[in-house]
Design a protein around this motif. Structure first.
Motif, short mmCIF file in Angstrom:
data_model
loop_
_atom_site.label_atom_id
_atom_site.label_comp_id
_atom_site.label_asym_id
_atom_site.label_seq_id
_atom_site.Cartn_x
_atom_site.Cartn_y
_atom_site.Cartn_z
N GLU A 31 19.65 -64.20 7.30
CA GLU A 31 20.63 -65.43 7.61
C GLU A 31 20.19 -64.80 9.36
O GLU A 31 20.23 -66.34 10.11
N SER A 32 19.21 -64.17 9.47
CA SER A 32 19.36 -63.68 11.29
C SER A 32 17.78 -64.01 11.32
O SER A 32 17.65 -64.20 12.44
N LEU A 33 17.38 -64.61 10.25
CA LEU A 33 16.44 -65.15 10.62
C LEU A 33 15.72 -66.38 10.55
O LEU A 33 15.07 -67.44 10.36
N GLY A 34 17.41 -66.99 10.00
CA GLY A 34 17.61 -68.98 10.08
C GLY A 34 16.76 -68.93 8.73
O GLY A 34 16.43 -70.39 9.09
N VAL A 35 16.68 -68.38 7.77
CA VAL A 35 15.53 -68.81 6.01
C VAL A 35 17.65 -69.40 5.44
O VAL A 35 18.52 -69.05 4.95
N LYS A 36 16.79 -70.25 5.35
CA LYS A 36 17.48 -71.69 4.33
C LYS A 36 17.81 -71.45 2.96
O LYS A 36 18.16 -71.12 1.85
N THR A 37 16.32 -71.08 2.79
CA THR A 37 16.30 -71.27 1.03
C THR A 37 15.54 -69.25 1.05
O THR A 37 14.67 -68.73 1.51
N ILE A 38 16.21 -68.65 -0.11
CA ILE A 38 15.67 -67.00 0.10
C ILE A 38 15.43 -67.28 -1.66
O ILE A 38 15.80 -67.65 -2.53
N THR A 39 14.48 -65.70 -1.44
CA THR A 39 13.62 -65.84 -3.65
C THR A 39 14.21 -64.57 -4.20
O THR A 39 13.58 -63.93 -3.02
N PHE A 40 14.55 -64.56 -4.66
CA PHE A 40 14.91 -62.86 -4.96
C PHE A 40 14.18 -62.46 -6.88
O PHE A 40 14.14 -63.43 -7.69
N PRO A 41 13.57 -61.28 -6.53
CA PRO A 41 12.98 -61.29 -8.14
C PRO A 41 14.08 -60.29 -8.51
O PRO A 41 14.94 -60.09 -7.91
N ASN A 42 14.28 -59.55 -9.93
CA ASN A 42 15.26 -58.50 -10.78
C ASN A 42 14.63 -57.98 -10.53
O ASN A 42 13.79 -56.49 -10.83
N ILE A 43 15.27 -57.09 -8.85
CA ILE A 43 15.02 -55.93 -8.71
C ILE A 43 15.58 -54.79 -9.50
O ILE A 43 16.32 -54.83 -9.39
N SER A 44 14.82 -53.59 -9.40
CA SER A 44 15.01 -51.94 -10.21
C SER A 44 14.69 -52.46 -11.59
O SER A 44 15.00 -51.55 -12.64
N THR A 45 14.35 -52.96 -12.03
CA THR A 45 14.27 -53.23 -13.69
C THR A 45 13.21 -53.22 -14.64
O THR A 45 13.04 -52.85 -15.37
N GLY A 46 12.49 -53.33 -13.91
CA GLY A 46 10.92 -53.31 -13.78
C GLY A 46 10.21 -51.69 -14.19
O GLY A 46 11.76 -50.37 -14.82
N VAL A 47 10.29 -50.47 -13.53
CA VAL A 47 8.97 -49.20 -13.65
C VAL A 47 11.09 -48.54 -12.98
O VAL A 47 10.95 -47.37 -14.13
N TYR A 48 11.25 -48.86 -11.95
CA TYR A 48 12.28 -48.77 -12.17
C TYR A 48 13.70 -48.09 -13.17
O TYR A 48 14.93 -47.70 -12.93
N ARG A 49 13.50 -48.80 -14.43
CA ARG A 49 14.65 -48.55 -15.45
C ARG A 49 16.18 -48.43 -15.27
O ARG A 49 16.77 -48.29 -16.18
N PHE A 50 16.77 -49.88 -14.20
CA PHE A 50 17.60 -50.27 -14.55
C PHE A 50 17.69 -50.96 -15.12
O PHE A 50 17.48 -52.13 -15.18
N PRO A 51 19.34 -51.12 -15.87
CA PRO A 51 19.64 -51.72 -17.18
C PRO A 51 20.09 -53.04 -16.81
O PRO A 51 19.96 -53.60 -15.66
N LYS A 52 19.02 -54.19 -17.18
CA LYS A 52 19.29 -55.89 -16.93
C LYS A 52 20.15 -56.06 -16.80
O LYS A 52 20.60 -56.71 -15.67
N GLU A 53 21.30 -56.01 -17.57
CA GLU A 53 22.51 -56.94 -18.12
C GLU A 53 22.91 -57.03 -16.58
O GLU A 53 23.56 -57.26 -16.10
N LEU A 54 23.34 -54.82 -16.46
CA LEU A 54 24.11 -54.97 -14.81
C LEU A 54 23.05 -55.35 -14.09
O LEU A 54 23.81 -55.46 -12.94
N ALA A 55 22.01 -54.96 -13.84
CA ALA A 55 21.57 -55.25 -12.58
C ALA A 55 21.60 -57.38 -12.13
O ALA A 55 21.82 -57.72 -11.43
#
Length: 170
Positions: free
Chosen positions: A109-133
């Motif tokens: 928001e501070s950078l004036g971004v209109k479109t942002i993409t997110f990966p599935n953070i922490s669900t790979g090698v960091y093993r965060f449960p996918k459903e909860l994430a």
């Protein structure tokens, strides 16, 4: 205003957006998974800027976010956020993961971004449960009010995450 939410199964390095979120590690120096792909595709400019950030502030703490330019990626910025490593402490890990999304959105928001993409953070090698994430990601984005950000895209790398996000957004 609440940003619209989209789900795309694919490669985050190929998506056209103002900002791409990188699931970085504490060092900011690239790694495996999404982090490695973003650094490889984006080129050395991203790594050089990450090194400047490290020289200025040290490592990026879990849940926090910093930004660099996007190098060769089809975006203006890469927002690097460090997700939590799953350690069965659901309350603490969930709060840290929500911080990743919130801090990335605030920075965008501070950078004036209109479109942002997110990966599935922490669900790979960091093993965060996918459903909860997925639940944390969707809830955090849904609760985020912005007059700047118009669209949030969740880029799912695999069928499992895509199904989880589709269910959560129904």
């Amino acid at each position: 205003m609440k940003p619209t939410i989209e789900i795309i199964k694919g490669d985050i390095t190929k998506i056209n957006a103002d900002a791409i979120v990188n699931a970085a590690n504490l060092s900011l120096l690239g790694g495996g998974g999404v982090d490695g792909a973003i650094h490889r595709t984006g080129g050395k400019q991203i790594l050089e800027e990450c090194m400047e950030i490290r020289n200025r502030q040290g490592k990026c703490k879990t849940g926090e976010a910093v930004f660099t330019s996007a190098g060769n990626l089809p975006a203006k910025y890469v927002i690097h956020t460090v997700g939590p490593i799953w350690n069965n402490n659901e309350e603490k890990s969930s709060k840290l993961l929500a911080n990743c999304y919130n801090n990335s959105l605030k920075l965008a928001e501070s950078l004036g971004v209109k479109t942002i993409t997110f990966p599935n953070i922490s669900t790979g090698v960091y093993r965060f449960p996918k459903e909860l994430a997925g639940k944390i990601a969707v809830e955090t984005v849904r609760n985020f009010q912005s007059d700047v950000i118009e669209k949030v895209i969740f880029i799912c790398f695999d069928d499992e995450n895509e199904e989880i996000y589709k269910k959560l957004l129904q």
